[in-house]
Design an enzyme around this catalytic site. Structure first.
Site, PDB file in Angstrom:
ATOM      1  N   GLU A 190     -10.048   5.498   3.203  1.00 37.34           N
ATOM      2  CA  GLU A 190     -10.706   4.376   3.774  1.00 37.34           C
ATOM      3  C   GLU A 190     -10.028   3.279   3.946  1.00 37.34           C
ATOM      4  OE1 GLU A 190     -10.135   4.786   0.558  1.00 37.34           O
ATOM      5  OE2 GLU A 190      -9.511   2.951   0.015  1.00 37.34           O
ATOM      6  N   LYS A 218       0.785  -1.271  -0.100  1.00 35.21           N
ATOM      7  CA  LYS A 218       0.099  -0.006   0.063  1.00 35.21           C
ATOM      8  C   LYS A 218       0.904   1.317   0.126  1.00 35.21           C
ATOM      9  CE  LYS A 218      -4.305  -1.702   0.103  1.00 35.21           C
ATOM     10  NZ  LYS A 218      -5.117  -1.687  -1.211  1.00 35.21           N
ATOM     11  N   SER A 228       1.527  -9.632  -0.821  1.00 36.09           N
ATOM     12  CA  SER A 228       1.097  -8.347  -0.615  1.00 36.09           C
ATOM     13  C   SER A 228       1.209  -7.638   0.496  1.00 36.09           C
ATOM     14  CB  SER A 228      -0.156  -8.220  -1.065  1.00 36.09           C
ATOM     15  OG  SER A 228      -1.088  -8.713  -0.687  1.00 36.09           O
TER      16      SER A 228
END
Lengths: 403, 269
Positions: free
Chosen positions: A112, A90, A379
């Site tokens: 969010e 991210k 991830s």
């Protein structure tokens, strides 16, 4: 294709902008700022510098010898996004969007978050650039990802609990959109995935494409060839789009996206949008969505807060229809097993999201031969999931032995 | 002639401005909505009515309308149920123009043409789709035009002059001017620059301009009527309905009609 999407925000029929008029000016401003920034050497240099020195890129491409032996087939590599700063991919997107926000003169970031990884990454970017930061998070996710709530607060962000709907990612997006409706002049909405209105699907994919670009170079250097398959989990789809994007033209490379099968597709308690949904409109874009016959969003379920979402990025819808990417599912139970297996065989505790990709690789590898190569996009790391996994696994994870 | 056009024409002749209440359809039940519409017409306290179609994820709406939609959805209210209700009321003699405020997800799912055909058959006069910007609206605008229904677009304070031109060019029925950048909900005061902003739209528009979002008191209605062709009140009414949700439909209808009379009074002097 790239040129077309910049102008129209469409991937085949999917994408577009289905948002209140109030937000249109900000989306146009963002699209313009992004196109200008991308062609600006100063922006590229600053982003490259921060990705390297701040976020710790490039992340490693690790040959998982023990998994390879245990599965008895393809050579298994892990793209270690779990080793990126803040513990997931991210950060690639939030550093990019944070830089853009500064260029646009915005003083505040909102976002969010589901699993909390995007919230942490946004809070981190806000601290890095000296911006105010508010993170919207469903109260159910606040419960199951408590560690990340603390991390966001430690980074100086405010965490705003959302108690509407199912109190998960979808509801957090609704609230962040509502905030943006009123704050759009001074605030940048740092959207976390390749969904939402144009330009977010394109912009987030581009900021995440560093994963695929690195993986392509690394596998060529380490194996002297391209991989036979790449497996990634898909919620909104940002880590998958990031790694897939560098291999789209390589027809020999099988691309596989893994959605959250929850308790099983036949139970209706899942978040497998591409497997069980239909094209429709949600959160600003036209894409596959889990809706009832009237168009109301259906409740979803996944053990993984980051995949617990009834929509999916429009480019994934396009790749599904075109057949370029094969999409499949992994259940909660399978993901928890993979969470344990990767931890014990490789010493790597994966995020429950990423564990879904491990499940599918585990099914594929034995069907492949020992000269073939599969890359799993790992991830994120699983620290955030320790508490929830412990609750779900109970004694299976082990008992403390009295000395 | 479409009921919306006829109403604005008649109002213009009387040199009056329109009052348009917003009712979340199906809260606290479809019978309450029916009673409210009957009472509003019988008392002559509204010129047009906006019916909100409950949606699971209304991103333009504040807490009051969200909660109202949630109650209606929990009670099993569907878009078709609302259309059936309007159809029934039309056959009973409901003559007020009725616009649907409906999210595009609900229009797209059954198919734009199918949805519009069913709305037309039920006696709906126009659609307001708050999450469908003009850029994506052509298929809907065309389907509405074919059936003689109004395509009512929205303009926000953040809308550029170039976009505004594009939006007013396609509008039919009226233009919904959003008073303030933000979501629906009661506000204590209207923005100071509202008059200039509305005048700018009026100058460009070929159809009437009505103002909504935050308009919640008689004095707001009066202020809006100074510059616009109509005032839309939503959350303040929905709030009162919520306060009376345990009452029988007739009682709720009376409360709403009384409040509408109060809100519309400045326009009736």
């Amino acid at each position: 294709m790239a040129v077309e999407t910049e102008i129209t925000g469409r991937f085949g029929p999917y994408g577009g902008r289905y948002v209140p008029e109030t937000l249109m000016a900000a989306l146009e401003q963002l699209a313009d700022a992004y196109v200008a920034a991308r062609d600006d050497a100063d922006f590229r240099n600053e982003l490259d510098y921060l990705l390297k020195q701040f976020a710790g890129r490039p992340t490693r491409l690790y040959f998982a010898r023990r998994l390879t032996d245990a599965w008895g087939g393809a050579r298994v590599y892990l793209k270690r996004e779990d080793l990126a700063h803040t513990g997931s991919h991210k950060i690639n997107n939030t550093v990019g969007q944070g830089l853009l926000a500064v260029r646009m003169g915005k003083k505040r970031l909102i976002a969010e978050t589901g699993a909390g990884q995007h919230g942490v990454a946004t809070a981190t970017a806000a601290a890095l650039f000296g911006l105010e930061c508010d993170i919207y998070m469903g109260t159910e996710d606040i419960r199951r990802q408590r560690l990340n709530v603390f991390r966001m607060q430690a980074l100086g962000a405010r965490v705003i609990g959302v108690g509407t709907g199912q109190r998960t990612l979808k509801d957090a997006i609704n609230e962040a959109m509502r905030d943006w409706m009123a704050s759009v002049e001074t605030t940048h909405y740092c959207f976390g995935t390749t969904a939402g209105p144009h330009p977010f699907p394109t912009l987030v994919r581009d900021f995440q494409s560093v994963i695929g670009i690195e993986a392509r170079q690394q596998i060529q250097k380490q194996e002297g060839c391209l991989p036979d398959a790449i497996v990634a989990c898909v919620g909104g789809g940002s880590n998958a789009a990031g790694i897939f994007s560098a291999f789209l033209e390589d027809e020999s490379v099988q691309l596989v996206g893994v959605e959250a099968g929850g308790k099983g597709l036949d139970t209706g308690r899942h978040a497998a949008t591409l497997a069980a949904g239909r094209p429709g409109v949600l959160h600003g874009s036209f894409s596959y969505v889990l809706q009832d016959d009237a168009g109301q969003t259906l409740p979803v379920h996944s053990v993984s807060a980051g995949l617990d979402y009834p929509g999916v990025g429009p480019e994934h819808s396009y790749w599904k229809d075109s057949g370029r990417v094969r999409y499949t599912v992994a259940t909660d139970e399978e993901a928890l097993e993979a969470f344990c297996e990767l931890s014990r065989l490789e010493g790597i505790i994966p995020a429950l999201e990423s564990a879904h990709a491990v499940v599918e690789a585990r099914k594929m590898a034995p069907q492949m031969n020992s000269r073939q190569v599969v890359i799993v996009n790992l991830s994120g790391r699983g620290d955030k999931d320790a508490e929830e996994a412990a609750r779900l696994l109970g004694d299976k994870i082990g008992k403390v032995i009295q000395a | 002639m479409n009921r919306i056009d006829a109403t604005f024409k008649s109002l213009k002749k009387q040199r009056r401005k329109a009052f348009m209440p917003f009712i979340a359809a199906g809260d606290p039940g479809l019978e309450a909505t029916a009673a409210i519409l009957r009472a509003i017409q019988a008392r002559g306290v509204a010129d047009l009515v906006e019916l909100g179609v409950p949606y699971s994820d209304p991103i333009a709406d504040g807490p009051v309308i969200q909660a109202s939609y949630q109650r209606a959805l929990a009670a099993g209210v569907t878009p078709q149920g609302i259309l059936d209700l309007v159809g029934r009321l039309r056959s009973e003699g409901l003559a007020l123009p009725v616009c649907l405020m409906v999210s595009y997800a609900l229009v797209y799912r059954p198919g734009v043409e199918d949805f519009v055909a069913r709305a037309a058959a039920a006696g709906i006069d126009g659609l307001i789709v708050p999450d469908l910007p003009a850029d994506e609206a052509e298929p809907l605008a065309a389907a509405l035009a074919e059936r003689g229904l109004a395509y009512v677009p929205l303009i926000a304070p953040t809308t550029s002059a170039a976009r505004r031109q594009q939006i007013v060019a396609r509008a039919t029925g009226f233009i919904y001017c959003i008073s303030v950048a933000g979501i629906t909900g009661e506000r204590t005061a209207l923005p100071a620059q509202l008059a200039d902003y509305v005048k700018g739209i009026k100058k460009a528009a070929r159809v009437p301009v009505c103002v909504g979002f935050g308009v919640s008191r008689p004095e707001h209605v009066e202020a809006v009527a100074q510059v616009a062709d109509g005032a839309i009140v939503g959350s303040a009414i929905v709030h009162r309905i919520a306060d009376h949700s345990a009452d029988p439909p007739e009682k709720i209808a009376q409360v709403v009609a009384d409040f509408c009379a109060e809100l519309a009074a400045p326009l009736r002097r």
